[in-house]
Design an enzyme around this catalytic site. Structure first.
Site, mmCIF file in Angstrom:
data_model
loop_
_atom_site.group_PDB
_atom_site.id
_atom_site.type_symbol
_atom_site.label_atom_id
_atom_site.label_comp_id
_atom_site.label_asym_id
_atom_site.label_seq_id
_atom_site.Cartn_x
_atom_site.Cartn_y
_atom_site.Cartn_z
ATOM 1 N N GLU A 295 -1.002 2.905 -8.733
ATOM 2 C CA GLU A 295 -1.814 4.078 -9.094
ATOM 3 C C GLU A 295 -1.847 4.209 -10.620
ATOM 4 O OE1 GLU A 295 0.098 4.465 -5.260
ATOM 5 O OE2 GLU A 295 1.037 4.579 -7.235
ATOM 6 N N ASP A 309 -2.255 -5.159 0.688
ATOM 7 C CA ASP A 309 -1.799 -4.343 1.818
ATOM 8 C C ASP A 309 -1.485 -2.922 1.361
ATOM 9 O OD1 ASP A 309 -1.960 -6.415 3.709
ATOM 10 O OD2 ASP A 309 -0.003 -7.194 3.090
ATOM 11 N N TYR A 310 -0.914 -2.813 0.166
ATOM 12 C CA TYR A 310 -0.595 -1.481 -0.348
ATOM 13 C C TYR A 310 -1.855 -0.635 -0.503
ATOM 14 C CZ TYR A 310 1.184 2.229 -3.343
ATOM 15 O OH TYR A 310 1.505 3.467 -3.858
ATOM 16 N N HIS A 311 -2.929 -1.242 -0.998
ATOM 17 C CA HIS A 311 -4.168 -0.502 -1.240
ATOM 18 C C HIS A 311 -5.026 -0.355 0.011
ATOM 19 C CE1 HIS A 311 -3.680 0.151 -5.475
ATOM 20 N NE2 HIS A 311 -3.527 -1.137 -5.735
#
Length: 404
Positions: A295, A309-311
């Site tokens: 972020e 994967d995080y986003h």
């Protein structure tokens, strides 16, 4: 890497917890003396010793160490009395003692050639915990000096870092010079990229068992790279400083060169640790993204299984893992808390021994797990060890999440 035993750097050490009277004597009455109780007398002997060169240091986690230099004198105030003795240790005004407060740890060590090191560490700090561990100072109180019980401790690269924080230069192992010709042949006369140097350092260790012993392999890679870096750095500094050390000393040239070397050393340590962790994850087939934005300007050291994967809002949060990496943490551990907002339970891996209980309690409260090589567990308290996570434990965690 073995830098000898603690007894090779000190002829002995004693310690006490500073009491209010110690501070009042130093900062108000200007007494500047400690009573020569038994442990001090065992350290200095029965003869008067005047003008011993002394380094004073004050250690705290939130700032660089404060160093000052002066002299101490050991003497019998009743030398001429036929039956009585009254030994005292006199010291001069110094900035380190001026910072000390009741409850702080004081360590007095006799360095080679009768040089004295007097250091103070703030109560409850990681600096205090590390000094207590290094000198084996359990049970130190205010009523008198307690001798150190650990002169035969082997000095590893991690312990050497603590010694250097109090101004003691460690001796490079003779065997370390055997690697110099190989580095010159491979890299020439300049440092390569950090990742290349990390890979080369690991290659000198032979086959590494990253699967069976990730904790030991990570420490071995750190210690080998630290040693090789120092050997190569010394070689390059000898070359770079030579033009400034002629008959007319060029002080500005020396300062520029040494400052550049200091900055290189400071920036290299963290990057090298990240490289070594990448080697570990690659060897075990663990998926990860390194130094990617989550972020805004937030850029964690590692995200598992990947930044994509995080986003992905559809990717289960329970399968995401975030890992910060810091060779030393001090108060910088809180930076990790502001990274990777999707992940509430975060992890931080470090090579820092004996982190203070105040810090680990705060970490646990903020849902931050501390990952430490298992060989360093002994430097922590029994209660802390139950909470710590080893490198192997962390690898198994991310591997399990990767295969869910």
């Amino acid at each position: 890497m073995d830098y000898g035993v603690l007894g090779a750097y000190f002829d002995g050490a004693v310690a006490k917890t500073l009491a209010g009277v110690d501070i009042m004597g130093a900062n108000e009455s200007h007494q500047h003396e400690f009573n020569g109780v038994g442990p001090l007398r065992a350290l200095f002997g029965d003869d008067d010793i005047k003008g011993m060169r002394t380094t004073f240091a004050y250690l705290d986690d939130g700032a660089d160490p404060i160093f000052d230099h002066g002299y101490t004198t050991w003497y019998d105030a009743r030398r001429k009395h036929p039956t009585r003795t009254e030994y005292r240790l006199y010291y001069n005004d110094n900035a380190a003692m001026g910072m000390a407060r009741p409850g702080d740890l004081m360590v007095l060590a006799l360095h080679e050639a009768k040089e004295v090191v007097i250091l103070f560490a703030r109560a409850g700090s990681t600096a205090e915990s590390q000094v207590r561990w290094l000198f084996a100072l359990d049970g130190v109180g205010e009523k008198g000096f307690t001798p150190s019980a650990r002169e035969d401790t082997r000095i590893t690269s991690i312990a050497a870092r603590i010694l250097e924080s109090i101004g003691i230069e460690v001796s490079m192992p003779i065997a370390a010079e055997n690697f110099l010709d190989g580095m010159i042949e491979k890299f020439g006369e300049s440092f390569p990229k950090g990742a290349d140097f990390s890979a080369y350092s690991a290659s000198t260790l032979g086959k590494l068992d990253w699967t069976g012993d990730p904790d030991g392999c990570l420490v071995a890679c750190y210690e080998r790279e630290e040693m090789l870096f120092r050997v190569f750095e010394r070689h390059l500094l000898e070359r770079d400083l030579a033009p400034y050390l002629g008959s007319a000393l060029d002080v500005d040239g020396v300062l520029r060169t040494t400052m550049s070397a200091f900055q290189r050393r400071k920036s290299r340590a963290g990057t090298a640790f990240e490289n070594q962790l990448s080697m570990l994850f690659d060897a075990r087939g663990i998926r990860y993204s390194a130094q990617k934005y989550t972020e805004g300007k937030s850029k964690p050291d590692f995200i598992f299984p990947s930044i994509d994967d995080y986003h992905d809002p559809k990717f289960p949060v329970a399968r995401l893992t975030m890992l910060g990496a810091k060779t030393t943490i001090k108060e910088r551990w809180r930076q990790v808390l502001d990274e990777a907002d999707r992940i509430e339970d975060k992890h931080l891996v470090t090579l820092e021994p004996a982190v203070s209980e105040d810090y680990t309690r705060a970490m646990a409260k903020d849902r931050l797990s501390l990952v430490v090589p298992s060989s360093l567990f002994e430097t922590y308290t029994p209660a802390q060890r139950e909470w710590l996570m080893s490198v192997n434990d962390f690898c198994r965690l991310v591997e399990a999440r990767q295969h869910e």
